[in-house]
Each structure stands twice: as structure tokens, then as C-alpha cells.
Design an enzyme around this catalytic site. Structure first.
Site, PDB file in Angstrom:
ATOM      1  N   ASN A  91       0.792  -1.220   0.000  1.00 13.28           N
ATOM      2  CA  ASN A  91       0.000   0.000   0.000  1.00 13.28           C
ATOM      3  C   ASN A  91       0.831   1.281   0.000  1.00 13.28           C
ATOM      4  O   ASN A  91       0.348   2.340  -0.400  1.00 13.28           O
ATOM      5  CB  ASN A  91      -0.916  -0.023   1.236  1.00 13.28           C
ATOM      6  CG  ASN A  91      -1.615   1.298   1.465  1.00 13.28           C
ATOM      7  OD1 ASN A  91      -2.547   1.673   0.746  1.00 13.28           O
ATOM      8  ND2 ASN A  91      -1.155   2.035   2.474  1.00 13.28           N
ATOM      9  N   TYR A 157       2.968   9.976 -10.876  1.00 14.53           N
ATOM     10  CA  TYR A 157       2.107   9.178 -10.010  1.00 14.53           C
ATOM     11  C   TYR A 157       1.185   8.293 -10.858  1.00 14.53           C
ATOM     12  O   TYR A 157       1.006   7.106 -10.561  1.00 14.53           O
ATOM     13  CB  TYR A 157       1.280  10.100  -9.122  1.00 14.53           C
ATOM     14  CG  TYR A 157       0.375   9.388  -8.145  1.00 14.53           C
ATOM     15  CD1 TYR A 157       0.869   8.873  -6.950  1.00 14.53           C
ATOM     16  CD2 TYR A 157      -0.985   9.241  -8.403  1.00 14.53           C
ATOM     17  CE1 TYR A 157       0.048   8.229  -6.044  1.00 14.53           C
ATOM     18  CE2 TYR A 157      -1.817   8.599  -7.504  1.00 14.53           C
ATOM     19  CZ  TYR A 157      -1.304   8.089  -6.321  1.00 14.53           C
ATOM     20  OH  TYR A 157      -2.139   7.443  -5.438  1.00 14.53           O
ATOM     21  N   GLY A 188     -10.304   6.351  -5.542  1.00 13.65           N
ATOM     22  CA  GLY A 188     -10.347   7.630  -6.236  1.00 13.65           C
ATOM     23  C   GLY A 188      -9.808   8.707  -5.318  1.00 13.65           C
ATOM     24  O   GLY A 188      -8.709   8.596  -4.794  1.00 13.65           O
ATOM     25  N   VAL A 190      -9.571  10.343  -1.917  1.00 11.78           N
ATOM     26  CA  VAL A 190      -9.799   9.895  -0.546  1.00 11.78           C
ATOM     27  C   VAL A 190      -9.255  10.948   0.416  1.00 11.78           C
ATOM     28  O   VAL A 190      -8.163  11.476   0.215  1.00 11.78           O
ATOM     29  CB  VAL A 190      -9.105   8.543  -0.273  1.00 11.78           C
ATOM     30  CG1 VAL A 190      -9.498   8.010   1.103  1.00 11.78           C
ATOM     31  CG2 VAL A 190      -9.449   7.531  -1.360  1.00 11.78           C
TER      32      VAL A 190
END
Length: 262
Positions: A91, A157, A188, A190
Site C-alpha cells: 500500500n 504518479y 479515487g 480519498v
């Protein structure tokens, strides 16, 4: 079920934001969880708070996902403390916006190192550990809607998250015969520290005219009418680590409130 009985999980970038909520979900589900993060102070506090919440247990391991030995050490902590590595959630990631024509090599390399190479190393080392132990485990990667559509002010990114999607597909093919599934989820917008900093950075570089405007503009594109809370993604990720997804691999599940329709 105790954390030792259910086995161990590692969540990278779990000190805060989406990673913390995922780790909380794993602990509540009875797993022992390694909070793997570069932020030792926040990571330790997160591990303590999640353990006190009950269910499984959490321990902290200081991890730089671009350092293979660091990931190997975290896996060692997981196996020693919880008996096995059943779930690996790659993550950890970050973003640094720059106008497309001004993107620097330093920014490119920094983002790709963490967001793409870090995921590759995480998949590889988790896969090796699971194979060695004969574990039919779950590897889950954090992608993004930015991996499906480009945004000019944070192209590196976007590239890094497209790489996560490709790595998920490649790893799924490589590990399927070992009983290891590899999937990803794509959030999306957050409300996390990452997105809050992104909003500030876009304002500072003149891409928006007021604080909060960038996030608000993106929120206007979301069919459900609001940005996500980190808790909004946990149910989908829980599905991916559960036996309910045993017949799924190489897939990317989008959790964006209807922002990007594909």
C-alpha cells in the site's frame, strides 16, 4: 480466533490513511498485522491502538519499501510473531505534483521507486515466503484511478499506478500455479494526508486558486457526491483477502464513488 491462529498480514504504509484503516480491518478480522512504515513514531502508536481495539494484534516494523532487506525483515517479524504470512498488502506510496512540462527526473525517480519498485519488491518477497511455506496466500496492491487515466499535474504518479496494475497482472500469472492470488484495488479521491498535501501542493504551484479547491473540483466529478473516507475502501479490500475472492486473480477493483467509469 486469535491472531496466531488466523495467521499474519503485512500492510505497508500503514501508519496512517488508507493503510491504517486496512490494518484495522485485518486486526478486527482476527489477523496479526505488521504495521510496516517509515514513520516509526506514528507507526508504533498505530500498532498499539489497533492491538488495544481487540480482535487480532498489531506490531510495528520500520520499513523502506525500496529496500529489499527491509521487506524481508518485516516478513521475518510477521512469521516469527504470528506464525505465517497469509496476506501481503502493498500500500505504501506518495505523490508530488508538478506541471507536466516541469516534471523533474528527481520527482520521476522518487515516485517510481516507492510506488512501482516498492510494489514489485513486496510482491516478490511475499511470493517467495508464501511458496517456501506452502501458503496459498493473498497479495493485494494499492492502485488508483490515476493508473487508468492521466492527470497532467501528477503524471509520474499516474505512471506508477499504471505500473501497479501491470505488476498485479504479471504477478497473478506468475504465482497462480502456487495457489497465490494477486489483485489490486483502485481508490479515487480519498480524504487522507496524501490527498490533503496534494491539495496544498496544487494550490502552492498555482494549479488552484484557493485551499481545498483542487479536492473540491475532483469531488464534483464523483457520482456519489463526496470524496471517500479511508473506511470506504476497507470492505472491498476485506473481500480480496477473504476466501470469497479465492477464484479471482489479476483483477483491479475500482472504489471511486463513480468518478471514472470504465
Amino acid at each position: 480466533m486469535t491472531s496466531e491462529g488466523k495467521g499474519g498480514a503485512i500492510v505497508t504504509g500503514a501508519a496512517r490513511g488508507i493503510g491504517r484503516q486496512i490494518a484495522a480491518g485485518l486486526v478486527a478480522d482476527g489477523y496479526g498485522v505488521v504495521i510496516a512504515d517509515v514513520d516509526e513514531t506514528t507507526g508504533q502508536a498505530t500498532a498499539e491502538a489497533l492491538t488495544q481495539a481487540g480482535g487480532g494484534a498489531a506490531v510495528f516494523a520500520k520499513v523502506d519499501v525500496t529496500d529489499r532487506a527491509s521487506i524481508q525483515d518485516a516478513i521475518g517479524v510477521c512469521v516469527k510473531r504470528f506464525g505465517s504470512l497469509k496476506v501481503m498488502i502493498n500500500n505504501a506510496g506518495y505523490n508530488k505534483p508538478e506541471p507536466f512540462l516541469d516534471i523533474t527526473e528527481k520527482t520521476w525517480r522518487g515516485i517510481l521507486e516507492v510506488n512501482a519498485l516498492g510494489v514489485l519488491i513486496g510482491i516478490q518477497e511475499a511470493g517467495k515466503a508464501m511458496i517456501a511455506a506452502g501458503t496459498k496466500g493473498k497479495i493485494i496492491n494499492t492502485a488508483s484511478i490515476a493508473g487508468r487515466t492521466g492527470f497532467p499535474d501528477f503524471a509520474p504518479y499516474c505512471v506508477s499506478k499504471a505500473a501497479v496494475i501491470s505488476l498485479t497482472q504479471s504477478a497473478a500469472r506468475a504465482l497462480a500455479s502456487k495457489g497465490i492470488t494477486v489483485n489490486a484495488f483502485a481508490p479515487g479521491v480519498v480524504a487522507t494526508p496524501l490527498w490533503e498535501q496534494l491539495d496544498k501542493d496544487l494550490y502552492a504551484m498555482g494549479a488552484s486558486t484557493a485551499p481545498g479547491e483542487a479536492m473540491g473540483s475532483m469531488a464534483n466529478q464523483i457520482l456519489l457526491g463526496r470524496v471517500a473516507d479511508p473506511k470506504d475502501v476497507v470492505g472491498t479490500v476485506k473481500f480480496l483477502w477473504s476466501e470469497q475472492s479465492d477464484y479471482m486473480t489479476g483483477q483491479v477493483l475500482v472504489i471511486d464513488g463513480g468518478m471514472v467509469l470504465q
